[in-house]
Motif scaffolding. Structure first.
Motif, mmCIF file in Angstrom:
data_model
loop_
_atom_site.group_PDB
_atom_site.id
_atom_site.type_symbol
_atom_site.label_atom_id
_atom_site.label_comp_id
_atom_site.label_asym_id
_atom_site.label_seq_id
_atom_site.Cartn_x
_atom_site.Cartn_y
_atom_site.Cartn_z
ATOM 1 N N TYR A 93 0.880 -1.231 -0.180
ATOM 2 C CA TYR A 93 -0.058 0.323 0.067
ATOM 3 C C TYR A 93 0.869 1.264 0.175
ATOM 4 N N ASN A 94 0.785 2.100 -1.166
ATOM 5 C CA ASN A 94 1.472 3.294 -1.242
ATOM 6 C C ASN A 94 0.603 4.291 -0.386
ATOM 7 N N THR A 95 1.230 4.737 0.689
ATOM 8 C CA THR A 95 0.442 5.774 1.648
ATOM 9 C C THR A 95 1.370 6.946 2.061
ATOM 10 N N PHE A 96 0.346 8.035 2.260
ATOM 11 C CA PHE A 96 0.612 9.449 2.306
ATOM 12 C C PHE A 96 0.520 10.113 3.646
ATOM 13 N N ILE A 97 1.390 10.633 4.366
ATOM 14 C CA ILE A 97 1.449 11.095 5.578
ATOM 15 C C ILE A 97 1.430 12.584 5.505
ATOM 16 N N GLN A 98 0.518 13.455 5.694
ATOM 17 C CA GLN A 98 0.605 14.940 5.731
ATOM 18 C C GLN A 98 1.547 15.633 6.544
ATOM 19 N N ALA A 99 1.939 16.638 5.917
ATOM 20 C CA ALA A 99 2.986 17.490 6.789
ATOM 21 C C ALA A 99 1.887 18.280 8.056
ATOM 22 N N PRO A 100 2.303 18.418 9.034
ATOM 23 C CA PRO A 100 3.601 18.039 10.022
ATOM 24 C C PRO A 100 3.765 16.708 10.345
ATOM 25 N N TYR A 101 2.869 16.101 10.280
ATOM 26 C CA TYR A 101 2.722 14.558 11.080
ATOM 27 C C TYR A 101 3.631 13.551 10.338
ATOM 28 N N HIS A 102 4.300 13.918 9.289
ATOM 29 C CA HIS A 102 5.272 13.148 8.880
ATOM 30 C C HIS A 102 6.394 13.012 9.669
ATOM 31 N N LYS A 103 6.510 14.072 10.390
ATOM 32 C CA LYS A 103 8.018 14.101 11.276
ATOM 33 C C LYS A 103 7.663 12.988 12.406
ATOM 34 N N LEU A 104 6.443 12.406 12.663
ATOM 35 C CA LEU A 104 6.424 11.535 13.784
ATOM 36 C C LEU A 104 6.760 10.140 13.317
ATOM 37 N N ILE A 105 7.104 9.829 11.970
ATOM 38 C CA ILE A 105 7.465 8.583 11.365
ATOM 39 C C ILE A 105 8.878 8.342 11.533
ATOM 40 N N THR A 106 9.205 7.406 12.297
ATOM 41 C CA THR A 106 10.492 7.183 12.633
ATOM 42 C C THR A 106 10.942 5.421 12.422
ATOM 43 N N THR A 107 12.162 5.316 12.591
ATOM 44 C CA THR A 107 12.667 3.747 12.554
ATOM 45 C C THR A 107 11.768 2.876 13.275
ATOM 46 N N ASN A 108 11.390 3.576 14.415
ATOM 47 C CA ASN A 108 10.792 2.595 15.618
ATOM 48 C C ASN A 108 9.273 2.746 15.420
#
Length: 550
Positions: free
Chosen positions: A200-215
């Motif tokens: 699934y190709n998924t898009f996370i809107q700004a500024p919430y994309h900053k919450l996506i980390t390696t963990n």
């Protein structure tokens, strides 16, 4: 004018009439307008649509951010007659917008689970919308999208790829939730036939994309989820929107560091629940086998492994393949269950060093009565879990192996023990001589019946005696005697006449006894004094001095 009859001088005139200035000026203006129009018009582009619904040549506009940037010139079928080729003239300043990443789609009224869109076209008519991120080489040929994109090109945020091989599925436009807020959507779906995995190709809107980390972990949050397991009944709901459609939630599980920021198109797995996502923080696991003689019905992969009520691991597999269990119908065949003890749960390092520490500790405990058993965790569902406990009374055992795993000895669970006790009681009942027991019971009932009859007879005799006593006025006579006794008692009471007379008589008697005391004393000293006349000796008091002169 000639004067005095002189002849006139003739001259030729070669001048242009001023009337010609009007068409010349008009021609120049037309040429200028043509040049201006030609120099200011944008390029022609070709757009392939599935159909021409709502499109009109010379009327349909091309818009970007609600600004006109082009107009449809011609509409025709493609050479294969399967689609529609639209030729449009763009504005002069739109040349930089025409990139390979530019997207075109027709805007029509649409109603879906994700909302209502395109209602303004009911008045203005259908138009073509476009978006671009200004990346890639320029282009003049495009293929329109069949539906508006979930996320238009150039929207700030982060693209990630989620994958899942589970049964649950998502569709384009399903939400991505963070703490109840919609922060992204599924854009497109791709199924890999070789891997049999859905991406699934998924898009996370700004500024919430900053919450996506390696963990960061993603898990399914669709609808209302009810979990009936050994830990009890759990009901979860992410948001009202996910009650109608599917969706995923994400976050960093408790106890894990935040991790580093990720780049575009990073891959993440979709877990079935938050609990399964949180399990990912425990990487290392010391694997053991327990051989279960009881039933494993109710025990599932992922069930907790507990030590004195604290979870220290989980069940990894039940009856794994190649377990060399050939004769299932033979008695005494145990079912292997593979469990994993996670060092991260018992305050050890989550690596090989933690596994080695558990291995050393377990070998010591197994020799000293460390045992495993299946316990019921939920009476409603019958779910089981593995309980590890120390039993000092158990005999010491050596470390055995099953395949490549060390074996933790097992004991019967509480239900099996109760079943064994009930079976023993039933066996004892079966061994009883029921015929003899029946004869003895009948004899006892006969004796009880005879005793009851005797008691009835005794009661009848007693009742007769009471009636006879009542007939002879015994109770009245007894009451009269008691009354006399009470009167006699009152006559001897303190202050009564009889009591005073008795007291006076006793005082007189004491007075006479005191008067007789000297005579009695004399008789004691000289018993013959009453017969012989003898000079009386002075009476000596005890303790008096012996004076010869007296």
């Amino acid at each position: 004018m000639p004067k005095n009859g002189e002849p006139a001088e003739l001259k030729s005139v070669t001048s242009i009439s001023k009337i010609w200035l009007v068409p010349i000026v008009a021609l120049c203006m037309g040429a200028w307008m043509f040049y201006h129009q030609w120099s200011n018009q944008g390029p022609l582009i070709n757009i392939v649509f599935e159909n021409a619904s709502g499109l009109e040549a010379g009327k349909t506009k091309i818009k970007m951010h609600n600004v006109d940037v082009g107009e449809v010139k011609t509409i025709a079928l493609t050479e294969d007659l399967q689609k529609v080729l639209v030729t449009a003239r763009m504005s002069a300043n739109s040349d930089g917008l025409l990139r390979e990443s530019t997207e075109f789609w027709s805007v029509n009224p649409r109603i879906s689970l994700n909302g209502v869109s395109g209602l303004n076209t009911l008045v203005s008519g259908t138009y073509i919308n476009m978006s671009t991120n200004l990346e890639g080489p320029s282009s003049r040929d495009f293929v329109a999208l069949s539906a508006p994109p979930i996320t238009p090109s150039g929207t700030p945020g982060l693209h990630v790829t989620l994958n899942s091989n589970a049964e649950f599925a998502f569709k384009e436009g399903d939400p991505v939730i963070y703490k109840g807020l919609k922060v992204g959507e599924f854009e497109s779906i791709y199924f890999n036939f070789d891997e049999r995995v859905v991406y699934y190709n998924t898009f996370i809107q700004a500024p919430y994309h900053k919450l996506i980390t390696t963990n960061t972990k993603f898990w399914n949050s669709s609808g209302v989820q009810m979990d009936l397991s050994a830990n009890g009944v759990k009901v979860r709901m992410s948001s009202i929107e996910t009650l109608i459609t599917n969706g995923v939630a994400f976050g960093v599980p408790d106890g894990m560091p935040q991790g580093e920021r990720v780049t575009d198109r990073t891959y993440f797995n979709i877990h079935e629940s938050y609990e399964s996502a949180a399990e990912e923080r425990y990487k290392a696991s010391a694997k053991y086998v327990i051989l279960v003689d009881d039933t494993v019905r109710g025990l599932h992969v992922g069930a907790p492994v507990e030590y004195r009520g604290i979870q220290i691991g989980k069940v990894l597999d039940i009856n794994p393949p190649n377990s060399n269990q050939q004769k299932w119908l033979d008695s005494g065949v145990a079912i292997p269950v593979i469990i994993g003890i996670q060092p991260g749960r018992i305050e050890q390092t989550d690596d090989n060093a933690g596994i080695e520490h558990i291995t050393r500790q377990m070998r010591t405990w197994i020799k000293n009565g460390f045992r495993a058993s299946l316990q019921s965790g939920n009476l409603l569902t019958g779910a089981l879990f593995v309980n590890l406990e120390q039993y000092p009374n158990e005999t010491s055992s050596s470390i055995a192996k099953f395949q490549d795993y060390e074996v933790i000895p097992s004991i019967s669970n509480e239900f099996s023990q109760i079943t064994e006790k009930v079976s023993a009681i039933l066996d004892n009942i079966n061994e009883m001589d029921l015929a003899q027991l029946s004869v003895a019971a009948n004899q006892m009932m006969a004796d009880i019946s005879a005793s009851a009859d005797s008691m009835n007879n005794t009661a009848d005799d007693f009742a007769g005696t009471l009636r006879q006593m009542d007939e002879q006025n015994v109770s009245q006579k007894l009451a009269s005697a008691l009354t006399g006794i009470a009167q006699l008692t009152q006559g001897f009471a303190t202050g009564s006449k009889t009591n005073n007379e008795i007291n006076d008589t006793l005082e007189t008697l004491q007075q006479r006894l005191r008067e007789l005391q000297p005579l009695l004393l004399e008789l004691n000293q000289a018993p013959n004094s009453l017969i012989f006349d003898k000079q009386r000796k002075p009476y000596r008091q005890p303790g008096a001095s012996n004076d010869k002169s007296q």
